[in-house]
Motif scaffolding. Structure first.
Motif, PDB file in Angstrom:
ATOM      1  N   ILE A 137       0.778  -1.257  -0.236  1.00  0.00           N
ATOM      2  CA  ILE A 137       0.089  -0.108  -0.007  1.00  0.00           C
ATOM      3  C   ILE A 137       1.034   1.185   0.011  1.00  0.00           C
ATOM      4  N   TRP A 138       2.061   1.397   0.969  1.00  0.00           N
ATOM      5  CA  TRP A 138       2.817   2.490   0.971  1.00  0.00           C
ATOM      6  C   TRP A 138       3.500   2.551  -0.273  1.00  0.00           C
ATOM      7  N   LEU A 139       3.994   1.623  -1.190  1.00  0.00           N
ATOM      8  CA  LEU A 139       4.836   1.944  -2.433  1.00  0.00           C
ATOM      9  C   LEU A 139       3.747   2.211  -3.596  1.00  0.00           C
ATOM     10  N   ARG A 140       2.372   1.719  -3.578  1.00  0.00           N
ATOM     11  CA  ARG A 140       1.550   2.245  -4.730  1.00  0.00           C
ATOM     12  C   ARG A 140       1.046   3.628  -4.284  1.00  0.00           C
ATOM     13  N   SER A 141       1.033   4.053  -3.175  1.00  0.00           N
ATOM     14  CA  SER A 141       0.630   5.389  -2.657  1.00  0.00           C
ATOM     15  C   SER A 141       1.570   6.555  -2.892  1.00  0.00           C
ATOM     16  N   HIS A 142       2.778   5.775  -2.949  1.00  0.00           N
ATOM     17  CA  HIS A 142       3.815   6.868  -3.353  1.00  0.00           C
ATOM     18  C   HIS A 142       4.575   6.878  -4.667  1.00  0.00           C
ATOM     19  N   ARG A 143       3.657   5.776  -5.468  1.00  0.00           N
ATOM     20  CA  ARG A 143       4.113   5.944  -6.760  1.00  0.00           C
ATOM     21  C   ARG A 143       5.305   5.284  -7.127  1.00  0.00           C
ATOM     22  N   TYR A 144       5.884   4.302  -6.063  1.00  0.00           N
ATOM     23  CA  TYR A 144       6.950   3.566  -6.380  1.00  0.00           C
ATOM     24  C   TYR A 144       6.585   2.317  -7.463  1.00  0.00           C
ATOM     25  N   ARG A 145       7.398   2.237  -8.316  1.00  0.00           N
ATOM     26  CA  ARG A 145       6.976   0.963  -9.459  1.00  0.00           C
ATOM     27  C   ARG A 145       8.456   0.208  -9.369  1.00  0.00           C
TER      28      ARG A 145
END
Length: 294
Positions: A202-210
């Protein structure tokens, strides 16, 4: 009719093996077979039969299984009532593998010293499966990652450990910003099928880490070893340990909106084992005092 004999019968039926039932009960296979034989004499019919390599219930055995479970549960409840106020008797605790290795040992040591009459049976498992076992009354309490949903009024929760998430990288990358780490290195994902891994996702997706994924694992120690071998980077909780020996890792804090994995005890509010649970929680908090941040 002895409830321990019924418990042996249920264990054989559940696991399809006299040997496995004996191992879990801590008695010999001969003793398990003798207990079942006595039960069969008492009811006047066969209750189990061997089918190939597996032991299966007969028609009569299958007919009494649920009633036998009720009897065993009722006897356990009577024991709990009789020992109310005293920290003794049988207690079934479920715990995650990381909690068993990193959190429970000092707690169990204190319990064994202070309360020798407490018979603690520890069942390992992932947090999701332990929650299901608690709902099914297969365990009395669980030491697990805090569920990512409201627990409602039926359960009580006590946090005993809070771990901040960090980016794990090989030591030579210690000065690399997290976004650059994830952009330039293969990613070893903390399994999204477990609650702790879901939080990282969730953290990765919410901060646009791909990230470019290489592996996805639910074993934190295995992730640490793979990162140490230069196979990628990861986002995981900075757990208490023990960490694998000989590894050299950089732990890089989450740059914004830090996230935390909470580990604690979960139990039914109407439990008949409240004294044991309160003692467990107190010993755990004594062994691992919460920091001011927690």
């Amino acid at each position: 009719m002895d409830s321990e004999f019924l418990e042996s019968l249920l264990m054989v039926i559940d696991h399809g093996s006299v040997a496995e039932a004996a191992r879990r009960l801590g008695i010999s296979a001969t003793a398990v077979a003798q207990r079942i034989s006595v039960l069969e004499d008492q009811v006047g019919t066969r209750l189990v039969a061997r089918v190939g390599r597996t032991v299966k219930p007969t028609v009569a055995g299958a007919a009494i299984v649920e009633r036998a479970r009720d009897i065993v549960r009722d006897v356990d409840a009577l024991r709990a009532v009789a020992s109310a106020g005293r920290v003794e008797g049988e207690f079934r605790l479920g715990a995650t593998s990381s909690a068993i290795i990193g959190l429970l040992p000092p707690v169990l040591k204190k319990l064994a010293s202070k309360h020798p009459g407490l018979e603690l049976h520890v069942t390992p498992g992932a947090s999701t499966s332990l929650y299901e076992k608690l709902q099914a009354n297969e365990i009395d309490a669980a030491l697990l990652v805090e569920p990512p949903f409201p627990l409602g009024k039926a359960y009580s929760w006590a946090t005993v450990r809070i771990d901040p998430y960090v980016f794990l990288a090989s030591a030579k990358l210690k000065n690399t910003p997290p976004r650059e780490l994830v952009r330039s290195q293969p990613f070893i994902r903390y399994d999204r099928g477990v609650w702790g891994g879901r939080l990282a996702d969730i953290w990765l997706r919410s901060h646009r880490y791909r990230p470019t994924e290489r592996f996805e694992l639910d074993a934190l120690d295995a992730i640490a070893v793979l990162v140490d071998q230069g196979l990628g980077v990861s986002l995981v909780p900075d757990w208490h340990g023990p960490w694998p020996e000989g590894i050299r890792l950089a732990k890089i804090p989450v740059p914004v909106d830090p996230i935390y994995r909470k580990t604690g005890f979960l139990w039914p509010r109407n439990s008949l084992h409240l004294r044991q649970i309160e003692t467990l929680v107190a010993e755990a908090l004594s062994a691992f005092p919460m920091s001011p941040l927690d």
